[in-house]
Write a protein that holds these residues in place. Structure first.
Motif, PDB file in Angstrom:
ATOM      1  N   THR A  17       5.345   7.270  -6.624  1.00  9.35           N
ATOM      2  CA  THR A  17       4.461   7.525  -5.505  1.00  9.35           C
ATOM      3  C   THR A  17       4.160   9.003  -5.406  1.00  9.35           C
ATOM      4  O   THR A  17       4.895   9.846  -5.917  1.00  9.35           O
ATOM      5  CB  THR A  17       5.095   7.065  -4.176  1.00  9.35           C
ATOM      6  N   ALA A  18       3.065   9.314  -4.744  1.00 11.81           N
ATOM      7  CA  ALA A  18       2.718  10.711  -4.512  1.00 11.81           C
ATOM      8  C   ALA A  18       3.770  11.337  -3.613  1.00 11.81           C
ATOM      9  O   ALA A  18       4.117  10.794  -2.571  1.00 11.81           O
ATOM     10  CB  ALA A  18       1.341  10.799  -3.859  1.00 11.81           C
ATOM     11  N   GLU A  19       4.311  12.485  -3.999  1.00  6.49           N
ATOM     12  CA  GLU A  19       5.403  13.092  -3.249  1.00  6.49           C
ATOM     13  C   GLU A  19       4.969  13.598  -1.891  1.00  6.49           C
ATOM     14  O   GLU A  19       5.769  13.677  -0.973  1.00  6.49           O
ATOM     15  CB  GLU A  19       5.993  14.250  -4.067  1.00  6.49           C
ATOM     16  N   ARG A  53       0.381   9.726 -14.059  1.00 13.88           N
ATOM     17  CA  ARG A  53      -0.917  10.403 -13.950  1.00 13.88           C
ATOM     18  C   ARG A  53      -2.108   9.464 -13.855  1.00 13.88           C
ATOM     19  O   ARG A  53      -3.240   9.927 -13.766  1.00 13.88           O
ATOM     20  CB  ARG A  53      -1.105  11.338 -15.152  1.00 13.88           C
ATOM     21  N   LEU A  54      -1.883   8.163 -13.867  1.00 15.50           N
ATOM     22  CA  LEU A  54      -3.010   7.235 -13.838  1.00 15.50           C
ATOM     23  C   LEU A  54      -3.512   6.963 -12.434  1.00 15.50           C
ATOM     24  O   LEU A  54      -4.678   6.613 -12.242  1.00 15.50           O
ATOM     25  CB  LEU A  54      -2.615   5.915 -14.509  1.00 15.50           C
ATOM     26  N   ALA A  55      -2.622   7.103 -11.442  1.00 15.16           N
ATOM     27  CA  ALA A  55      -2.990   6.822 -10.054  1.00 15.16           C
ATOM     28  C   ALA A  55      -1.944   7.453  -9.144  1.00 15.16           C
ATOM     29  O   ALA A  55      -0.824   7.739  -9.579  1.00 15.16           O
ATOM     30  CB  ALA A  55      -3.057   5.317  -9.809  1.00 15.16           C
ATOM     31  N   VAL A  78       1.793  -2.824 -15.347  1.00 14.29           N
ATOM     32  CA  VAL A  78       1.783  -1.701 -14.406  1.00 14.29           C
ATOM     33  C   VAL A  78       0.762  -1.990 -13.311  1.00 14.29           C
ATOM     34  O   VAL A  78      -0.393  -2.324 -13.594  1.00 14.29           O
ATOM     35  CB  VAL A  78       1.421  -0.379 -15.121  1.00 14.29           C
ATOM     36  N   LEU A  79       1.203  -1.876 -12.077  1.00 11.37           N
ATOM     37  CA  LEU A  79       0.310  -1.973 -10.919  1.00 11.37           C
ATOM     38  C   LEU A  79      -0.040  -0.557 -10.469  1.00 11.37           C
ATOM     39  O   LEU A  79       0.851   0.242 -10.150  1.00 11.37           O
ATOM     40  CB  LEU A  79       1.001  -2.727  -9.781  1.00 11.37           C
ATOM     41  N   ARG A  94      -5.418  -1.663  -9.715  1.00 10.96           N
ATOM     42  CA  ARG A  94      -5.696  -1.953 -11.113  1.00 10.96           C
ATOM     43  C   ARG A  94      -4.396  -2.418 -11.766  1.00 10.96           C
ATOM     44  O   ARG A  94      -3.319  -1.882 -11.478  1.00 10.96           O
ATOM     45  CB  ARG A  94      -6.208  -0.705 -11.833  1.00 10.96           C
ATOM     46  N   LEU A  95      -4.470  -3.426 -12.624  1.00 14.94           N
ATOM     47  CA  LEU A  95      -3.340  -3.900 -13.401  1.00 14.94           C
ATOM     48  C   LEU A  95      -3.555  -3.552 -14.858  1.00 14.94           C
ATOM     49  O   LEU A  95      -4.647  -3.764 -15.410  1.00 14.94           O
ATOM     50  CB  LEU A  95      -3.166  -5.409 -13.230  1.00 14.94           C
ATOM     51  N   VAL A  96      -2.533  -2.997 -15.481  1.00  8.27           N
ATOM     52  CA  VAL A  96      -2.598  -2.550 -16.869  1.00  8.27           C
ATOM     53  C   VAL A  96      -1.446  -3.200 -17.622  1.00  8.27           C
ATOM     54  O   VAL A  96      -0.309  -3.235 -17.128  1.00  8.27           O
ATOM     55  CB  VAL A  96      -2.494  -1.018 -16.972  1.00  8.27           C
TER      56      VAL A  96
END
Length: 216
Positions: A17-19, A53-55, A78-79, A94-96
């Motif tokens: 998560t974003a810190e 770095r993707l989201a 990955v969610l 997005r799901l990867v």
């Protein structure tokens, strides 16, 4: 893989998560649904370190299809979540995925193999009635021949699916991630050569897979 079979094991190490920001409720609900999903007994699933770095927010898991102590297929899901959305996604989630398995050598020469494997992915989602958009990816097959001290091993061919798609969000702004996880497990089991576990019909045909271990 150390997870209990047939269910998703909990673990904070699967979350990125974003810190500087609190975790959005929509993302937390989506992750909670993943963690509570009940899956086929052949599945072994663990949280794993997600990409950074993707989201702004990400949750990742790795899985294997195991039968009689043999790993028949494995993969990673990955969610991703960006509350502001991303143009390429046409949504905020997005799901990867990466999925791979070994095939019998004679199956690898089928010229329609890539198209069939892609249909396994889209068919797994459609078979569960899941709305999704912007699916994209690649199907790769690679052959290995062994020499020297490994010469007794028979040639092996691996199929690999790399893909991503945007799950449609519900009225609460959260996609049905548990159902998408179940569909992804359907894909893993299909590429492993297992029969369908229930009434879900993807409308495509499975190819026979290598079921036993290779010679040392």
């Amino acid at each position: 893989m150390a997870a209990a079979q047939g269910r998703f094991s909990d673990g904070a190490d699967g979350v990125n998560t974003a810190e500087t920001a609190s975790v959005p409720s929509a993302f937390r609900q989506a992750v909670d649904a993943l963690q509570s999903a009940r899956l086929r007994p052949e599945m072994e699933i663990d949280p794993t370190k997600p990409p950074k770095r993707l989201a702004p927010y990400a949750y990742a898991l790795e899985a294997a299809v195991v039968e009689e102590d043999n790993d028949l297929a494995d993969g990673r899901l990955v969610l991703l979540h960006d509350p502001a959305g991303q143009d390429a996604w046409h949504g905020s989630f997005r799901l990867v995925t990466l999925v791979r398995a070994e095939l019998e050598p004679e199956m690898a020469v089928d010229p329609l193999l890539p198209e069939v494997c892609w249909s396994w992915l889209t068919g797994a989602l459609q078979g569960r009635g899941l709305p999704f958009t912007d699916a994209s990816g690649t199907v790769t097959r690679a052959g290995s021949h062994y020499f020297g001290g490994l010469a007794e091993r028979r040639p092996a061919t691996q199929i690999e699916i790399r893909a991503s798609w945007t799950p449609r969000e519900g009225t609460n702004g959260v996609p049905d991630t548990a159902a998408h996880l179940a569909a992804w497990c359907d894909l893993l089991c299909q590429i492993a050569g297992l029969p369908p576990a229930g009434p879900v019909d993807t409308g495509v045909v499975s190819l026979p897979q290598r079921r036993g271990p290779q010679a040392p």
